[in-house]
Design an enzyme around this catalytic site. Structure first.
Site, PDB file in Angstrom:
ATOM      1  N   CYS A 137       6.925  -1.505  15.085  1.00  0.00           N
ATOM      2  CA  CYS A 137       7.641  -0.964  13.440  1.00  0.00           C
ATOM      3  C   CYS A 137       8.656   0.025  13.682  1.00  0.00           C
ATOM      4  O   CYS A 137       9.287   0.191  12.707  1.00  0.00           O
ATOM      5  CB  CYS A 137       6.633  -0.774  12.551  1.00  0.00           C
ATOM      6  SG  CYS A 137       5.793  -2.262  12.029  1.00  0.00           S
ATOM      7  N   HIS A 185       9.105   4.157   7.127  1.00  0.00           N
ATOM      8  CA  HIS A 185       8.697   2.679   7.233  1.00  0.00           C
ATOM      9  C   HIS A 185       7.972   2.324   6.027  1.00  0.00           C
ATOM     10  O   HIS A 185       6.921   2.906   5.562  1.00  0.00           O
ATOM     11  CB  HIS A 185       8.134   2.761   8.448  1.00  0.00           C
ATOM     12  CG  HIS A 185       7.398   1.470   8.825  1.00  0.00           C
ATOM     13  ND1 HIS A 185       8.188   0.133   8.705  1.00  0.00           N
ATOM     14  CD2 HIS A 185       6.192   1.169   9.288  1.00  0.00           C
ATOM     15  CE1 HIS A 185       7.311  -0.719   8.910  1.00  0.00           C
ATOM     16  NE2 HIS A 185       6.042  -0.285   9.537  1.00  0.00           N
ATOM     17  N   ASN A 235       5.398  -5.174   4.362  1.00  0.00           N
ATOM     18  CA  ASN A 235       5.976  -4.644   5.573  1.00  0.00           C
ATOM     19  C   ASN A 235       6.624  -5.793   6.454  1.00  0.00           C
ATOM     20  O   ASN A 235       6.254  -6.571   7.084  1.00  0.00           O
ATOM     21  CB  ASN A 235       4.816  -3.986   6.413  1.00  0.00           C
ATOM     22  CG  ASN A 235       5.173  -3.463   7.697  1.00  0.00           C
ATOM     23  OD1 ASN A 235       6.345  -3.349   8.340  1.00  0.00           O
ATOM     24  ND2 ASN A 235       4.219  -2.914   8.484  1.00  0.00           N
TER      25      ASN A 235
HETATM   26  C1  LIG Z   1      -5.444  -2.591   6.595  1.00  0.00           C
HETATM   27  C2  LIG Z   1      -5.506  -1.706   5.388  1.00  0.00           C
HETATM   28  C3  LIG Z   1      -4.753  -1.996   4.204  1.00  0.00           C
HETATM   29  C4  LIG Z   1      -7.009  -1.634   5.039  1.00  0.00           C
HETATM   30  O1  LIG Z   1      -7.394  -0.672   3.971  1.00  0.00           O
HETATM   31  P1  LIG Z   1      -8.476   0.196   4.112  1.00  0.00           P
HETATM   32  O2  LIG Z   1      -8.432   0.991   2.907  1.00  0.00           O
HETATM   33  O3  LIG Z   1      -8.445   0.879   5.377  1.00  0.00           O
HETATM   34  O4  LIG Z   1      -9.648  -1.022   4.141  1.00  0.00           O
HETATM   35  P2  LIG Z   1     -10.860  -1.116   5.153  1.00  0.00           P
HETATM   36  O5  LIG Z   1     -10.259  -1.522   6.460  1.00  0.00           O
HETATM   37  O6  LIG Z   1     -11.479   0.251   5.261  1.00  0.00           O
HETATM   38  O7  LIG Z   1     -11.779  -1.821   4.393  1.00  0.00           O
HETATM   39  C5  LIG Z   1     -12.381  -1.567   3.206  1.00  0.00           C
HETATM   40  C6  LIG Z   1     -13.315  -2.801   2.646  1.00  0.00           C
HETATM   41  O8  LIG Z   1     -12.335  -3.610   1.947  1.00  0.00           O
HETATM   42  C7  LIG Z   1     -12.334  -4.871   2.555  1.00  0.00           C
HETATM   43  N1  LIG Z   1     -10.934  -5.656   2.563  1.00  0.00           N
HETATM   44  C8  LIG Z   1     -10.167  -5.863   3.725  1.00  0.00           C
HETATM   45  N2  LIG Z   1      -9.074  -6.436   3.293  1.00  0.00           N
HETATM   46  C9  LIG Z   1      -9.317  -6.758   2.209  1.00  0.00           C
HETATM   47  C10 LIG Z   1      -8.606  -7.647   1.179  1.00  0.00           C
HETATM   48  N3  LIG Z   1      -7.320  -8.010   1.402  1.00  0.00           N
HETATM   49  N4  LIG Z   1      -8.952  -8.022   0.009  1.00  0.00           N
HETATM   50  C11 LIG Z   1     -10.374  -7.516  -0.445  1.00  0.00           C
HETATM   51  N5  LIG Z   1     -11.000  -6.773   0.497  1.00  0.00           N
HETATM   52  C12 LIG Z   1     -10.385  -6.432   1.813  1.00  0.00           C
HETATM   53  C13 LIG Z   1     -12.808  -4.766   3.901  1.00  0.00           C
HETATM   54  O9  LIG Z   1     -13.658  -6.055   4.524  1.00  0.00           O
HETATM   55  C14 LIG Z   1     -13.825  -3.618   3.461  1.00  0.00           C
HETATM   56  O10 LIG Z   1     -15.112  -4.385   3.044  1.00  0.00           O
HETATM   57  P3  LIG Z   1     -16.569  -3.731   3.613  1.00  0.00           P
HETATM   58  O11 LIG Z   1     -16.518  -2.090   2.987  1.00  0.00           O
HETATM   59  O12 LIG Z   1     -17.300  -4.442   2.770  1.00  0.00           O
HETATM   60  O13 LIG Z   1     -16.682  -3.856   4.871  1.00  0.00           O
HETATM   61  C15 LIG Z   1      -5.310  -0.157   6.025  1.00  0.00           C
HETATM   62  O14 LIG Z   1      -6.247  -0.058   6.875  1.00  0.00           O
HETATM   63  C16 LIG Z   1      -3.975   0.201   6.407  1.00  0.00           C
HETATM   64  O15 LIG Z   1      -2.882  -0.034   5.657  1.00  0.00           O
HETATM   65  N6  LIG Z   1      -4.013   0.175   7.670  1.00  0.00           N
HETATM   66  C17 LIG Z   1      -2.603   0.663   8.223  1.00  0.00           C
HETATM   67  C18 LIG Z   1      -2.078  -0.625   8.664  1.00  0.00           C
HETATM   68  C19 LIG Z   1      -0.523  -0.525   8.955  1.00  0.00           C
HETATM   69  O16 LIG Z   1       0.048   0.199   8.606  1.00  0.00           O
HETATM   70  N7  LIG Z   1      -0.078  -1.578   9.559  1.00  0.00           N
HETATM   71  C20 LIG Z   1       1.164  -1.674  10.250  1.00  0.00           C
HETATM   72  C21 LIG Z   1       1.608  -0.758  11.400  1.00  0.00           C
HETATM   73  S1  LIG Z   1       3.285  -0.630  11.515  1.00  0.00           S
END
Ligand SMILES: CC(C)(COP(=O)(O)OP(=O)(O)OC[C@H]1O[C@@H](n2cnc3c(N)ncnc32)[C@H](O)[C@@H]1OP(=O)(O)O)[C@@H](O)C(=O)NCCC(=O)NCCS
Length: 332
Positions: free
Chosen positions: A116, A256, A286
């Site tokens: 990215c 980004h 993204n």
């Molecule tokens: C991926 C992302 C959105 C997940 O959000 P988060 O707040 O970290 O969520 P978590 O991974 O802690 O998950 C929390 C809960 O939501 C659930 N969950 C994950 N994706 C879900 C979805 N699409 N819908 C509903 N629930 C979801 C998980 O299973 C977890 O459940 P649990 O508590 O029962 O285990 C976040 O971590 C993120 O944006 N990370 C950076 C990603 C990024 O920038 N990538 C590109 C790099 S350039």
């Protein structure tokens, strides 16, 4: 004599027609519109549909638009650099395919892969070619067909990514505007948290890798999130500090678009209100290498000569960086 700066002199962008809404994703994986919007800020993303279409097709659309706006021919282009994580093929470079599709017969080209952060890396690479005085017209394309490597059974990644491409033209400038400063960083130990397991030389494609779904994005969301919040904000604050810029001096942050919460943390750290931050994540998700040039494309008409603009990115690798630009033109 004034130093030659590489200045952006035109911008083009392209997003495919098909819009995949959160409501559609609700029918594919166990998720909700409310969860996606509150955790990421995304409402919809564009997806490139159609047999035989890839990143180069979106890149070529963006380049053609840019050439038209600037009123120049593809034959005038010296170099095309394409930042992408989803090249049309492993080889040749997607930049070469774009050159062919737009008719840039006098240009040489190559790809940059920094996930990215690729667009920021490629922009700075292109700038070096201009600053030496040897090349006059360099196009930097950032684009990805993320839908080609997204697993639509994995709710933690399929909600985030979309397809799109943008392109900028770099030309020499001796009025003191253009790319002024950059900080580019990487830390390869971060690769464990975000990568594509198979299809490279370590694990070539096989029946087994396909069965195991190893050609899709592998992402550990939380470590990536923590890394991104800290490093994108740090590097943005650092580039302001070393150029003696305060929040009042900065006209726009171009971040980004990975997660609205990461964008807000960066803006807070820089002392910028949301009104000075380019945000289109709600419509595009993204698009990886497409995010920054797509923002510039959408906001171009609101930019003014002399505006101080900070581009900031982070991505797999890990890679991250910030670039300080003094905008070079007013849009007529
Ligand atoms: C991926 C992302 C959105 C997940 O959000 P988060 O707040 O970290 O969520 P978590 O991974 O802690 O998950 C929390 C809960 O939501 C659930 N969950 C994950 N994706 C879900 C979805 N699409 N819908 C509903 N629930 C979801 C998980 O299973 C977890 O459940 P649990 O508590 O029962 O285990 C976040 O971590 C993120 O944006 N990370 C950076 C990603 C990024 O920038 N990538 C590109 C790099 S350039």
């Amino acid at each position: 004599m004034q130093k030659i700066h590489a200045a952006i002199t035109a911008v083009g962008g392209y997003v495919p027609d098909y819009v995949m809404t959160n409501a559609e994703l609700e029918t594919i994986v166990d998720t909700t519109d409310e969860w996606i919007q509150s955790r990421t800020g995304i409402k919809e993303r564009h997806i490139l549909k159609g047999e035989g279409l890839g990143t180069s097709d979106m890149g070529a659309e963006a380049v053609n638009l840019l050439l038209k706006k600037r009123g120049i021919s593809a034959m005038d282009i010296d170099l095309i650099i394409c930042a992408t994580t989803t090249p049309d093929m492993q080889f040749p470079a997607t930049a070469n395919v774009i050159s062919d599709k737009v008719g840039a017969k006098n240009a040489f080209g190559f790809d940059v892969n920094a996930a990215c952060s690729g667009f920021i890396y490629a922009l700075n690479t292109g700038a070096q070619f201009i600053e030496t005085g040897k090349y006059k017209k360099v196009i930097v394309v950032g684009g990805d067909k993320m839908s080609s490597i997204v697993n639509y059974e994995d709710r933690t990644t399929c909600i985030i990514f979309g397809d799109g491409a943008g392109a900028v033209l770099l030309e020499p400038n001796n009025e003191g505007t253009g790319i002024i400063d950059s900080i580019l960083r990487s830390d390869g130990s971060g690769r464990v948290h975000l990568h594509q397991k198979a299809g490279g030389s370590v694990k070539p494609a096989s029946m087994e890798t396909v069965m195991n779904k190893e050609h899709y994005i592998y992402q550990e969301g939380q470590p990536v999130f923590k890394f991104a919040v800290k490093n994108m904000a740090d590097v943005s604050a650092e580039i302001m500090e070393r150029n003696q810029l305060t929040g009042d001096d900065v006209a726009w942050l171009v971040p980004h678009q990975a997660n609205k919460r990461i964008i807000s943390a960066t803006a807070d750290r820089m002392g910028l209100p949301e009104s000075k931050v380019m945000i289109n994540i709600e419509r595009y998700g993204n698009t990886t290498n497409g995010t920054l040039p797509l923002c510039l494309w959408e906001w171009e008409s609101r930019l003014h000569k002399g505006d101080n603009i900070i581009l900031a990115a982070f991505g797999g690798g890990f890679t991250w960086g910030a670039t300080y630009i003094k905008w070079a033109y007013d849009t007529k």
